[in-house]
Scaffold this motif. Sequence first.
Motif, PDB file in Angstrom:
ATOM      1  N   PRO A 286       0.838  -1.207   0.000  1.00 62.93           N
ATOM      2  CA  PRO A 286       0.000   0.000   0.000  1.00 62.93           C
ATOM      3  C   PRO A 286       0.870   1.254   0.000  1.00 62.93           C
ATOM      4  N   TYR A 287       0.616   2.161  -0.911  1.00 66.12           N
ATOM      5  CA  TYR A 287       1.327   3.433  -0.979  1.00 66.12           C
ATOM      6  C   TYR A 287       0.320   4.564  -0.836  1.00 66.12           C
ATOM      7  N   ARG A 288       0.649   5.525  -0.021  1.00 65.45           N
ATOM      8  CA  ARG A 288      -0.234   6.667   0.197  1.00 65.45           C
ATOM      9  C   ARG A 288       0.123   7.790  -0.771  1.00 65.45           C
ATOM     10  N   ILE A 289      -0.887   8.538  -1.170  1.00 65.00           N
ATOM     11  CA  ILE A 289      -0.685   9.691  -2.048  1.00 65.00           C
ATOM     12  C   ILE A 289      -0.164  10.844  -1.203  1.00 65.00           C
ATOM     13  N   HIS A 290       0.851  11.545  -1.686  1.00 65.69           N
ATOM     14  CA  HIS A 290       1.407  12.695  -0.987  1.00 65.69           C
ATOM     15  C   HIS A 290       0.914  13.971  -1.659  1.00 65.69           C
ATOM     16  N   PHE A 291       0.314  14.842  -0.878  1.00 63.30           N
ATOM     17  CA  PHE A 291      -0.143  16.121  -1.406  1.00 63.30           C
ATOM     18  C   PHE A 291       0.965  17.147  -1.238  1.00 63.30           C
ATOM     19  N   LEU A 292       1.242  17.889  -2.288  1.00 63.35           N
ATOM     20  CA  LEU A 292       2.302  18.880  -2.284  1.00 63.35           C
ATOM     21  C   LEU A 292       1.709  20.268  -2.488  1.00 63.35           C
ATOM     22  N   GLN A 293       2.303  21.250  -1.833  1.00 66.14           N
ATOM     23  CA  GLN A 293       1.888  22.628  -2.040  1.00 66.14           C
ATOM     24  C   GLN A 293       2.344  23.060  -3.430  1.00 66.14           C
ATOM     25  N   GLU A 294       1.446  23.629  -4.186  1.00 69.39           N
ATOM     26  CA  GLU A 294       1.791  24.105  -5.521  1.00 69.39           C
ATOM     27  C   GLU A 294       2.782  25.266  -5.402  1.00 69.39           C
ATOM     28  N   LEU A 295       3.913  25.193  -6.100  1.00 70.22           N
ATOM     29  CA  LEU A 295       4.930  26.236  -6.049  1.00 70.22           C
ATOM     30  C   LEU A 295       4.865  27.106  -7.292  1.00 70.22           C
ATOM     31  N   HIS A 296       5.263  28.354  -7.120  1.00 76.94           N
ATOM     32  CA  HIS A 296       5.280  29.309  -8.225  1.00 76.94           C
ATOM     33  C   HIS A 296       6.725  29.735  -8.494  1.00 76.94           C
ATOM     34  N   GLY A 297       6.949  30.470  -9.561  1.00 76.63           N
ATOM     35  CA  GLY A 297       8.286  30.811 -10.050  1.00 76.63           C
ATOM     36  C   GLY A 297       9.242  31.402  -9.036  1.00 76.63           C
ATOM     37  N   ASP A 298       8.801  32.382  -8.240  1.00 77.49           N
ATOM     38  CA  ASP A 298       9.726  33.058  -7.337  1.00 77.49           C
ATOM     39  C   ASP A 298       9.683  32.514  -5.905  1.00 77.49           C
ATOM     40  N   ASP A 299       8.992  31.407  -5.672  1.00 79.36           N
ATOM     41  CA  ASP A 299       8.869  30.860  -4.315  1.00 79.36           C
ATOM     42  C   ASP A 299      10.222  30.479  -3.717  1.00 79.36           C
ATOM     43  N   THR A 300      11.087  29.853  -4.495  1.00 74.56           N
ATOM     44  CA  THR A 300      12.395  29.433  -3.975  1.00 74.56           C
ATOM     45  C   THR A 300      13.219  30.636  -3.556  1.00 74.56           C
ATOM     46  N   ASP A 301      13.266  31.672  -4.391  1.00 70.76           N
ATOM     47  CA  ASP A 301      14.022  32.885  -4.054  1.00 70.76           C
ATOM     48  C   ASP A 301      13.486  33.534  -2.780  1.00 70.76           C
ATOM     49  N   MET A 302      12.172  33.594  -2.648  1.00 70.73           N
ATOM     50  CA  MET A 302      11.575  34.196  -1.457  1.00 70.73           C
ATOM     51  C   MET A 302      11.916  33.395  -0.200  1.00 70.73           C
TER      52      MET A 302
END
Length: 127
Positions: free
Chosen positions: A21-37
């Motif tokens: 059994p494997y569970r689905i992982h929900f991820l926060q949707e990221l946008h272009g400048d999220d990493t820099d911020m």
Amino acid sequence: MWHQSSVLVQDRLLSVNHFHPYRIHFLQELHGDDTDMRVQFCEWFLERRTHQPNFEADICWSDEVCFHLNGTLNRHNAVYWATENPHIALEAHNQFDLRLNVWCGIHGDVVIGPVFLNNKLTAPLYR
């Protein structure tokens, strides 16, 4: 009683055939400048701590959760059976009408909340 035994047989058949059994992982949707911020915030935070060692004690750490009342998938109940981990991930889009938002915070050693918000969580309401 029949339902319980059929579930046991099904689980045994899946296991014998090397399904897991494997569970689905929900991820926060990221946008272009999220990493820099995020990097900017980390650099600012570390710089601030050099001047004020207990700086994090003055921050109100908080989080919220949105409970959807329209049957949106609950990740704890969603299992995907496969012989190898499929690494399933779904982007979460939390723009539904029927929901209950719960907020809680920690400031120093004080817990604030929980606060129940029946309305759509907006920036002004969050402040």
